[in-house]
Motif scaffolding. Structure first.
Motif, PDB file in Angstrom:
ATOM      1  N   UNK A 115     -25.152  48.489 -24.276  1.00  0.00           N
ATOM      2  CA  UNK A 115     -25.271  49.493 -25.848  1.00  0.00           C
ATOM      3  C   UNK A 115     -26.827  50.225 -25.417  1.00  0.00           C
ATOM      4  N   UNK A 116     -27.645  49.256 -25.453  1.00  0.00           N
ATOM      5  CA  UNK A 116     -29.480  49.660 -25.782  1.00  0.00           C
ATOM      6  C   UNK A 116     -29.726  51.520 -25.247  1.00  0.00           C
ATOM      7  N   UNK A 117     -29.047  51.403 -23.436  1.00  0.00           N
ATOM      8  CA  UNK A 117     -29.450  52.792 -23.182  1.00  0.00           C
ATOM      9  C   UNK A 117     -28.427  53.699 -23.560  1.00  0.00           C
ATOM     10  N   UNK A 118     -28.104  53.472 -24.502  1.00  0.00           N
ATOM     11  CA  UNK A 118     -27.204  54.553 -24.071  1.00  0.00           C
ATOM     12  C   UNK A 118     -27.190  54.912 -26.255  1.00  0.00           C
ATOM     13  N   UNK A 119     -28.235  54.533 -26.870  1.00  0.00           N
ATOM     14  CA  UNK A 119     -29.185  54.773 -28.065  1.00  0.00           C
ATOM     15  C   UNK A 119     -30.174  54.445 -28.060  1.00  0.00           C
ATOM     16  N   UNK A 120     -30.890  54.330 -29.396  1.00  0.00           N
ATOM     17  CA  UNK A 120     -31.656  54.496 -29.907  1.00  0.00           C
ATOM     18  C   UNK A 120     -32.494  53.779 -29.336  1.00  0.00           C
TER      19      UNK A 120
ATOM     20  N   UNK B 216     -24.580  38.129 -28.418  1.00  0.00           N
ATOM     21  CA  UNK B 216     -24.071  39.690 -28.071  1.00  0.00           C
ATOM     22  C   UNK B 216     -25.014  40.484 -27.755  1.00  0.00           C
ATOM     23  N   UNK B 217     -25.970  39.120 -28.652  1.00  0.00           N
ATOM     24  CA  UNK B 217     -27.469  40.332 -28.177  1.00  0.00           C
ATOM     25  C   UNK B 217     -28.302  40.658 -26.667  1.00  0.00           C
ATOM     26  N   UNK B 218     -27.278  40.293 -26.308  1.00  0.00           N
ATOM     27  CA  UNK B 218     -27.600  40.166 -24.295  1.00  0.00           C
ATOM     28  C   UNK B 218     -26.443  41.477 -24.043  1.00  0.00           C
ATOM     29  N   UNK B 219     -25.529  40.878 -24.615  1.00  0.00           N
ATOM     30  CA  UNK B 219     -24.008  42.273 -23.844  1.00  0.00           C
ATOM     31  C   UNK B 219     -25.123  43.056 -24.333  1.00  0.00           C
ATOM     32  N   UNK B 220     -24.963  43.461 -25.793  1.00  0.00           N
ATOM     33  CA  UNK B 220     -25.950  44.659 -26.090  1.00  0.00           C
ATOM     34  C   UNK B 220     -26.815  45.310 -25.409  1.00  0.00           C
ATOM     35  N   UNK B 221     -27.825  44.306 -24.302  1.00  0.00           N
ATOM     36  CA  UNK B 221     -29.094  45.065 -24.020  1.00  0.00           C
ATOM     37  C   UNK B 221     -28.679  45.910 -22.914  1.00  0.00           C
TER      38      UNK B 221
END
Length: 153
Positions: free
Chosen positions: A122-127, A114-119
């Motif tokens: 998601x991460x570029x879209x969030x703080x 889940x962390x890898x997928x979030x990286x």
């Protein structure tokens, strides 16, 4: 593009506060302890169920981002976020069908997945603070789930 705001303090408290059940249940399993008033409860299954709930929550973050940014995302980005919003909960549910030791190990792997997928999504879209917090929480939770899996041998 506007700079992203830092995470509110309450998010840090809730994020790290979510570690308490992981720590408490894993320590109890490692020490072979019973929890007062819960002597007949399978703490290993409680831990696995909590991990599955957290994975469902992590997927739901994708749903929330998709809803909040649907006017700015292209169809491909929106589709990936919506797809991954349900994947963690479905995989976690299947993990709960496994023998408990395997369930804990698989759930640890799913937390890292889940962390890898979030990286990636998601991460570029969030703080940037969210990615940092998630990295800390992911490492701690994965290690605790593996330790619990070893403890229930």
């Amino acid at each position: 593009m506007q700079p992203k705001r830092a995470l509110p303090t309450v998010m840090w408290w809730l994020g790290y506060g979510g570690l308490v059940p992981f720590f408490a249940l894993t320590v109890a399993l490692l020490l072979g302890m019973d929890v007062p008033l819960l002597e007949s409860v399978r703490l290993d299954w409680w831990l696995a169920a909590y991990a599955a709930l957290i994975l469902s929550f992590l997927g739901a973050v994708h749903w929330g981002v998709a809803l909040g940014m649907q006017d700015t995302l292209n169809e491909s980005e929106l589709g990936k976020l919506l797809l991954f919003s349900v994947v963690p909960s479905v995989l976690a549910w299947f993990a709960l069908l496994l023998p408990i030791q395997w369930a804990l190990f698989v759930l640890a792997g799913l937390v890292v997945f889940a962390y890898v997928v979030d990286a990636l999504l998601l991460f570029d879209k969030l703080s940037s603070s969210y990615g940092k917090m998630r990295l800390h929480l992911t490492v701690i939770v994965a290690l605790l789930l593996v330790a619990a899996g070893v403890a229930v041998q």
